[in-house]
Scaffold this motif. Structure first.
Motif, short mmCIF file in Angstrom:
data_model
loop_
_atom_site.label_atom_id
_atom_site.label_comp_id
_atom_site.label_asym_id
_atom_site.label_seq_id
_atom_site.Cartn_x
_atom_site.Cartn_y
_atom_site.Cartn_z
N PHE A 274 88.99 -23.78 -27.83
CA PHE A 274 89.54 -22.98 -28.92
C PHE A 274 89.20 -21.49 -28.79
CE2 PHE A 274 88.91 -27.21 -31.03
CZ PHE A 274 90.25 -27.53 -31.12
N SER A 275 88.33 -21.15 -27.84
CA SER A 275 87.88 -19.75 -27.72
C SER A 275 89.04 -18.78 -27.59
CB SER A 275 86.93 -19.60 -26.53
OG SER A 275 85.74 -20.34 -26.73
N GLY A 276 90.02 -19.11 -26.75
CA GLY A 276 91.15 -18.24 -26.52
C GLY A 276 92.23 -18.34 -27.58
N ILE A 277 91.99 -19.21 -28.59
CA ILE A 277 92.98 -19.42 -29.65
C ILE A 277 92.52 -18.80 -30.97
CG2 ILE A 277 94.20 -21.20 -30.99
CD1 ILE A 277 93.78 -23.07 -28.59
N THR A 278 91.21 -18.83 -31.21
CA THR A 278 90.70 -18.37 -32.51
C THR A 278 89.80 -17.15 -32.37
OG1 THR A 278 88.81 -19.95 -32.38
CG2 THR A 278 90.83 -20.70 -33.49
N ALA A 279 88.56 -17.34 -31.95
CA ALA A 279 87.56 -16.27 -32.01
C ALA A 279 87.86 -15.11 -31.08
CB ALA A 279 86.17 -16.85 -31.72
N ASN A 280 88.28 -15.39 -29.85
CA ASN A 280 88.52 -14.28 -28.92
C ASN A 280 89.68 -13.39 -29.35
OD1 ASN A 280 86.36 -15.18 -27.47
ND2 ASN A 280 87.51 -15.87 -25.70
N PRO A 281 90.85 -13.95 -29.70
CA PRO A 281 91.90 -13.06 -30.20
C PRO A 281 91.54 -12.37 -31.51
CG PRO A 281 92.61 -15.37 -30.28
CD PRO A 281 91.34 -15.32 -29.50
N LEU A 282 90.70 -13.03 -32.33
CA LEU A 282 90.24 -12.39 -33.56
C LEU A 282 89.41 -11.15 -33.24
CD1 LEU A 282 89.87 -12.43 -36.69
CD2 LEU A 282 87.80 -13.78 -36.29
N VAL A 283 88.47 -11.29 -32.31
CA VAL A 283 87.66 -10.15 -31.89
C VAL A 283 88.54 -9.08 -31.25
CG1 VAL A 283 85.91 -9.45 -30.20
CG2 VAL A 283 85.49 -11.39 -31.70
N GLY A 284 89.56 -9.52 -30.49
CA GLY A 284 90.51 -8.56 -29.92
C GLY A 284 91.22 -7.75 -30.98
N ARG A 285 91.57 -8.39 -32.08
CA ARG A 285 92.22 -7.68 -33.18
C ARG A 285 91.26 -6.66 -33.80
NH1 ARG A 285 96.78 -9.58 -35.95
NH2 ARG A 285 97.02 -10.81 -34.04
N VAL A 286 89.99 -7.03 -33.96
CA VAL A 286 88.99 -6.10 -34.49
C VAL A 286 88.78 -4.95 -33.52
CG1 VAL A 286 86.57 -5.84 -35.17
CG2 VAL A 286 87.87 -7.85 -35.92
N GLY A 365 91.55 -16.62 -21.78
CA GLY A 365 90.96 -16.66 -23.12
C GLY A 365 89.93 -15.57 -23.31
N CYS A 366 89.10 -15.35 -22.27
CA CYS A 366 88.00 -14.39 -22.35
C CYS A 366 88.50 -12.97 -22.56
CB CYS A 366 87.18 -14.48 -21.06
SG CYS A 366 85.82 -13.30 -20.93
N THR A 367 89.52 -12.57 -21.80
CA THR A 367 89.98 -11.17 -21.86
C THR A 367 90.66 -10.84 -23.18
OG1 THR A 367 92.00 -11.82 -20.70
CG2 THR A 367 90.21 -10.92 -19.36
N GLN A 368 91.00 -11.84 -23.97
CA GLN A 368 91.63 -11.56 -25.26
C GLN A 368 90.69 -10.81 -26.21
OE1 GLN A 368 94.27 -14.47 -27.13
NE2 GLN A 368 93.97 -15.79 -25.35
N LYS A 369 89.38 -10.85 -25.92
CA LYS A 369 88.44 -10.10 -26.75
C LYS A 369 88.72 -8.60 -26.67
CE LYS A 369 84.59 -11.49 -24.91
NZ LYS A 369 85.13 -12.22 -23.74
N THR A 462 94.29 -11.03 -41.92
CA THR A 462 93.37 -11.08 -43.05
C THR A 462 91.94 -11.33 -42.58
OG1 THR A 462 95.11 -11.90 -44.51
CG2 THR A 462 92.84 -12.24 -45.23
N LEU A 463 91.78 -12.26 -41.64
CA LEU A 463 90.45 -12.59 -41.14
C LEU A 463 89.89 -11.44 -40.30
CD1 LEU A 463 88.76 -15.11 -41.66
CD2 LEU A 463 89.34 -15.90 -39.37
N ALA A 464 90.75 -10.77 -39.56
CA ALA A 464 90.31 -9.62 -38.77
C ALA A 464 89.81 -8.50 -39.68
CB ALA A 464 91.43 -9.11 -37.88
N ALA A 465 90.49 -8.28 -40.78
CA ALA A 465 90.05 -7.26 -41.73
C ALA A 465 88.68 -7.64 -42.32
CB ALA A 465 91.08 -7.09 -42.85
#
Length: 500
Positions: A274-286, A365-369, A462-465
């Motif tokens: 799930f890293s490349g689906i949830t947390a990593n793209p979320l951090v990328g958005r931040v 997945g990793c680079t999405q951060k 919303t979660l990124a904010a």
């Protein structure tokens, strides 16, 4: 019908990710379609959405992550037993610039934080005193001094006194010694440390006189030096110097500064499906929000860019930076080859347990951060970031080593995504972000933020904010991270080992 669902990340994907473990024979939902599992498949692992002939690329995130080593029927488990990487050796690269996507901005997001402005213009988010030893022989003396000083000096404007153990600096030569000196110098210049005591023994290769040239850009007033062999009572003299540093540190007070002064490290460890689906793209958005506000983000783990490196290369801001990214990638491949290691021997056993099959899959997945921003600079190990925007930092994937490299490059905070969990923390606030809700619920002492709710309907923007606001609050001293509360602060220094 089984309640579990399958997530197809990209329209072109021929595999989906199972969001809850399923058993052989279960009929599972894929949007408005149904699919029958032909074997047991764990949460986070992949299932074939179509029949996949031998030799056909396995596609996830819209990119190939390897190829099928045998025929894979629709509904089968797709993993290391029937998939192999497409990667081998070094690659010739061409620059195909990609214009970065515009980052939507919310008008209610903060654009400033409360930080400590240092005389050289750097900004810290903590007002701490650090003890850095030139050699591992004095680790315990440094630890005792930090404990004594923290008990006496913490409070009244001092956020704490900390020491970071390491085993190096004695008989090391060449690059091994240089890496130690660069890493320690990066920590010494870090603005979260208002004062730094450099503690040596006196007979080591990395003696204070040899280390000083690496500190030329560190303000003299924040440094004190002590070689233990030169004094009768190292604790008496050490405390005297630490009290001087505390007096200096207390001259600083928080003041409002723009978010543009913030530097944030981006890291993952213990990744899962799930890293490349949830947390990593979320951090990328931040990361994109911070960059859009003039801030700096730092992405490392170079070997975990292999297979997705062209995405970063084509986001280079110009041809010069593109060439630096190419050198960053190829130099690390040469490093592996030089020491007789397989370039693409990755992912780790824990990654595989979590559902990651090949290095391409892990890297995508990793680079999405790093979000979607342009790559503005490439930083050699131990070099301070000076260009706002997304920077790439030279360091391996090892969690402690790469996190330390981010701090040495100037990261005030590290956003650390994880699907399996880890208690470690950097020398700076380390925000642990779980990729899945079960981890967040089980490891409350480790995890600061849950990205797993993205699997159950939460909105990415919303979660990124929310996470962005949390970062600003941590920077302002309003919140502490779990690693700060636990006192979990560690460093590890990159070593260029020798093959025998």
């Amino acid at each position: 019908m089984c309640a579990a669902k399958i997530l197809r990340i990209h329209d072109h994907d021929n595999v989906g990710v199972v969001t809850e473990s399923i058993s052989k024979g279960d009929v599972v939902a894929l949007s408005d379609e149904i699919l029958q599992a032909t074997e047991d498949i764990l949460r986070g692992h992949k299932i074939a959405l179509v029949d996949i002939p031998e030799g056909t690329n396995i596609v996830k995130y819209g990119y190939p992550i390897g190829h099928a080593t045998q025929y894979i029927a629709k509904g089968e488990w797709v993993h290391t037993h029937n998939v192999q990487t497409n990667l081998s050796g070094k690659t010739d690269y061409a620059y195909h610039p990609v214009k970065p996507m515009a980052t939507p901005q919310k008008s209610d997001l903060p654009t400033s934080f409360e930080g400590y402005v240092r005389p050289n213009g750097e900004v810290g988010i903590r007002n701490e005193i650090w003890i850095l030893n030139t050699v591992g022989c004095v680790n315990k003396a440094a630890e005792a001094l930090a404990r004594m000083a923290d008990s006496e000096l913490r409070g009244d404007g001092i956020d704490g006194v900390y020491h970071f153990a390491h085993p190096y600096g004695c008989s090391h030569l060449g690059d091994d010694l240089t890496y130690t000196q660069k890493a320690l110098a990066g920590l010494a210049r870090h603005p979260n440390a208002a004062g730094v005591l450099i503690l040596g023994l006196g007979c080591e290769n990395n003696r204070i006189s040899s280390f000083r040239p690496f500190l030329q850009d560190v303000p003299e007033e924040k440094l004190r030096f002590l070689a233990l062999q030169d004094v009768d009572d190292e604790f008496e003299e050490g405390m005297r110097l630490l009290r001087e540093l505390a007096d200096y540190a207390r001259t600083f007070q928080r003041q409002r500064v723009p978010v543009a002064r913030l530097k944030v490290g981006l890291k993952c460890g213990g990744s899962d499906g799930f890293s490349g689906i949830t947390a990593n793209p979320l951090v990328g958005r931040v990361s994109d929000i911070l960059v859009a506000n003039g801030g700096t983000t730092l992405l490392t783990e170079v070997p975990e860019m292999f297979g997705a490196e062209t995405i970063l290369m084509n986001r280079a801001i110009n041809d010069t930076v593109f060439q630096h990214v190419v050198s960053l990638i190829n130099d690390f491949k040469d490093y592996y080859t030089r020491h007789g290691q397989v370039i693409y021997e990755n992912p780790s056993p824990g990654n595989k347990d979590g559902g990651i099959t090949t290095l391409e899959e892990k890297s995508l997945g990793c680079t999405q951060k790093g979000g979607t921003a342009s790559v503005v600079d490439v930083l050699p190990y131990g070099t301070r970031a000076t260009t706002p925007g997304l920077n790439l930092v030279q360091a391996p994937g090892n969690d402690m080593v790469s996190v330390t490299a981010l701090v040495a490059a100037g990261a005030h905070i590290v956003l650390f995504t994880t699907g399996r969990g880890t208690p470690m923390g950097a020398a700076v606030p380390t925000v642990k972000i779980s990729t899945n809700t079960p981890l967040y619920e089980r490891k409350k002492n480790w995890i600061d933020f849950n990205a797993g709710t993205l699997l159950t309907g939460d909105d990415m923007d919303t979660l990124a904010a929310e996470l962005y606001r949390r970062v600003v609050d941590i920077a302002s001293g309003i919140e502490e991270t779990r690693n700060e509360r636990n006192g979990f602060r560690e460093i590890a220094i990159f070593k260029d080992g020798v093959t025998l």
